[in-house]
Motif scaffolding. Structure first.
Motif, PDB file in Angstrom:
ATOM      1  N   MET A 468       0.603  -1.282  -0.059  1.00 35.23           N
ATOM      2  CA  MET A 468       0.063   0.050   0.107  1.00 35.23           C
ATOM      3  C   MET A 468       0.752   1.337   0.186  1.00 35.23           C
ATOM      4  O   MET A 468       0.221   2.217   0.332  1.00 35.23           O
ATOM      5  N   GLU A 469       2.071   1.129  -0.578  1.00 36.19           N
ATOM      6  CA  GLU A 469       2.872   2.317  -0.268  1.00 36.19           C
ATOM      7  C   GLU A 469       2.479   3.497  -1.418  1.00 36.19           C
ATOM      8  O   GLU A 469       2.989   4.360  -1.114  1.00 36.19           O
ATOM      9  N   ASP A 470       1.720   3.085  -2.387  1.00 38.38           N
ATOM     10  CA  ASP A 470       1.118   4.205  -3.018  1.00 38.38           C
ATOM     11  C   ASP A 470      -0.008   5.044  -2.358  1.00 38.38           C
ATOM     12  O   ASP A 470      -0.284   6.382  -2.779  1.00 38.38           O
ATOM     13  N   LYS A 471      -0.377   4.632  -1.191  1.00 43.67           N
ATOM     14  CA  LYS A 471      -1.543   5.170  -0.587  1.00 43.67           C
ATOM     15  C   LYS A 471      -1.216   5.569   0.786  1.00 43.67           C
ATOM     16  O   LYS A 471      -1.769   6.422   1.535  1.00 43.67           O
ATOM     17  N   LEU A 472      -0.115   4.954   1.562  1.00 45.16           N
ATOM     18  CA  LEU A 472      -0.036   4.999   2.947  1.00 45.16           C
ATOM     19  C   LEU A 472       1.285   5.102   3.409  1.00 45.16           C
ATOM     20  O   LEU A 472       2.424   4.815   2.271  1.00 45.16           O
ATOM     21  N   GLY A 473       1.980   5.414   4.385  1.00 49.42           N
ATOM     22  CA  GLY A 473       3.292   5.051   4.886  1.00 49.42           C
ATOM     23  C   GLY A 473       4.264   6.481   4.618  1.00 49.42           C
ATOM     24  O   GLY A 473       5.293   6.455   5.200  1.00 49.42           O
TER      25      GLY A 473
END
Length: 517
Positions: A468-473
């Motif tokens: 989910m690194e495109d949306k979170l983190g």
């Protein structure tokens, strides 16, 4: 049409985006569920009369924390049934059970929790339970999670005994309490509150087999928009082997940003301290590599099947022999440009060989690390155990997080909750400071990592782990507004005070879900 304005503007002297090494003074603007902008001025361009401005001054603003190995179902079992925490005698124990039996209309299992197993002499108690309840199962879990008191009927019904009172053994109980709405509704609500109070916005949750219907509960909560914690769940084969069809159904069923299916999970070996850790070289003074049998061919078969079907697999490995074999298993999986297509992961890795860490870094294996593990035992006990099992020379590679990062692995933070409860300042104290609970001397300081690396593991690393690194983190415009605020800037707090740092606010999907009183 004018420029979009923020619902919330967080101003702070210390913003850590997880894209850079150091915090900076500036703002994070939030609109709806997304981050609108991040900048180094006062953010006034994004403000109108509707904007709530939060002046956070010396507090540290970070992305929301992601714990990639939690176990709600194991946490919940220690709250089921009657509270036995104040019991100091066998008479009281039996009286409490009797009262509960008289209260219940249906002859169901009598559960209890919170019992202090060292609080009174228990010899003969099991026999008394057998006599009083020959046809009724009774199980009371110890507060320290080490054992349970149960009668013969319970052993027959659930297929385990007090010597093996651990989740994989008592999995047959789980369908009962996971489908008891009266119990599970408030329990899960409390769990979300607890995690939010620690700055946690997302968890990767372990669920046994097909999760025993708990996925339907999660689906309902997602549809009713009652979730303040993103839950990415895995299937851990316990009662049966890997169930690929279940995985396909779950992948289809959960497509949103709050609940998703995240693949499969399995244990390999055990701890080095118990000699259940699988070692490359034998234990000190023996010719033994591991005191248990690990079925690596079966594990490899399952990993291959998951990989062929586009699923990831997390394998829990603790000895350097197990880590080596797991690296070999993953190396046979599908790759693109030399990197694994499906983001397979290794959990724990308490003792590992630097060559295997490099190998895993090269092929893109993710590490799921228990950064708080040093909080559990006194320094002398751990050092003595390491000395006796693997010796001081090999002991230098214990908890080698530095080697993992230098080998190119992406690290993410995990707790195996309820073994530990997520606490990022505590993770910094142990994983960056290298201290045991007494805080006296540092241990294997060459294996520690920096504060920036630690925060990145709990934020970007966790998001990468769950895909989910495109949306979170990270704190970047366009990403989902999952944000944690620590009441002090951990980059400047003395290590001796690190464990006093607390979360002051947590935001999920652009809404505050926790504020410290």
């Amino acid at each position: 049409m004018g420029k979009q304005k923020a619902d919330y503007l967080l101003r702070s002297d210390h913003i850590f985006t997880s894209t850079v090494e150091n915090p900076f003074a500036g703002y994070v603007a939030v609109s709806g569920q997304n981050i609108l902008a991040v900048g180094t001025d006062d953010g006034s361009d994004w403000i109108d009369e509707q904007t709530e401005v939060l002046e956070l001054e010396d507090q540290l603003v970070t992305p929301g924390f992601i714990d990639v190995h939690t176990f709600f179902t194991g946490y919940a079992i220690f709250h089921i049934g009657i509270d036995m925490s104040g019991i100091t005698s066998q008479e009281e124990f039996l009286q409490k059970i009797k009262e509960q039996v008289e209260k219940e209309k249906e002859p169901s299992t009598v559960f209890g929790h919170g019992w202090n197993s060292n609080g009174f002499e228990t010899e003969g108690l099991e026999e008394k339970l057998n006599e009083a309840y020959p046809d009724r199962a009774v199980i009371v879990f110890a507060a320290d999670r080490s054992t349970c008191m149960m009668n013969r009927k319970a052993e027959e019904t659930y297929g385990f005994n007090p010597k093996e009172c651990y989740p994989e053994a008592y999995h047959k109980i789980m369908p009962e309490y996971l489908n008891d709405r009266e119990f599970i509704e408030p329990e899960f609500k409390d769990y979300m509150k607890l995690m939010n109070s620690r700055g946690v916005t997302t968890v990767k949750e372990m669920g046994f087999d097909d999760f025993y219907g708990f996925d339907s509960f999660l689906k309902e909560k997602e549809e009713q928009k009652e979730l303040s914690l993103r839950t990415f769940f895995m299937s851990q084969p316990v009662g049966e082997g890997i169930n690929i069809e279940h995985g396909k159904r779950m992948r289809e069923k959960f497509q949103g940003d709050f609940i998703r299916f995240s693949g499969y999970n399995r244990m390999t070996d055990g701890t080095v301290a118990s000699t259940k850790g699988d070692l490359l070289e034998p234990y000190e003074g023996t010719d033994m590599h591991c005191s248990i049998q690990v079925d690596y061919p079966m594990i490899e078969k399952e990993v291959q099947l998951a990989d062929e079907n586009g699923f990831r697999y997390s394998l829990h490995a603790q000895g350097d022999g197990a880590v080596h074999k797991v690296a070999g298993i993953f190396d046979k999986c599908q790759k693109k440009d030399g990197k694994l297509v499906n983001r397979h992961a290794v959990t724990d890795m308490e003792f590992s060989n630097p060559a295997d860490l490099k190998k895993m870094g090269e092929i893109g294996v993710t590490g799921e690390i228990y950064f708080q593990i040093m909080s559990l035992d006194p320094a002398d006990d751990v050092k003595k155990s390491i000395e006796e099992t693997i010796g001081t020379e090999r002991g230098k590679y214990f908890w080698n997080r530095r080697g993992m990062l230098d080998g190119g692995m992406t690290l993410s933070g995990a707790t195996d909750l309820p073994l530990m409860i997520t606490d990022i300042p505590e993770a910094i104290f142990h994983g960056c400071g290298g201290y045991f609970p007494d805080g006296k001397e540092q241990y294997n300081v060459q294996n520690t990592i920096t504060i920036a690396e630690m925060l990145k593991a709990w934020t970007y690393g966790g998001a990468y782990n769950i895909g989910m690194e495109d949306k979170l983190g990270t704190l970047e415009a366009g990403k989902l507004a999952d944000i944690a605020v620590l009441d002090r800037n951990v980059f400047e707090v003395p290590m001796s005070e690190m464990r006093d740092v607390k979360v002051s606010m947590t935001m999920v999907n652009g809404k505050p879900v926790y504020t410290k009183e």
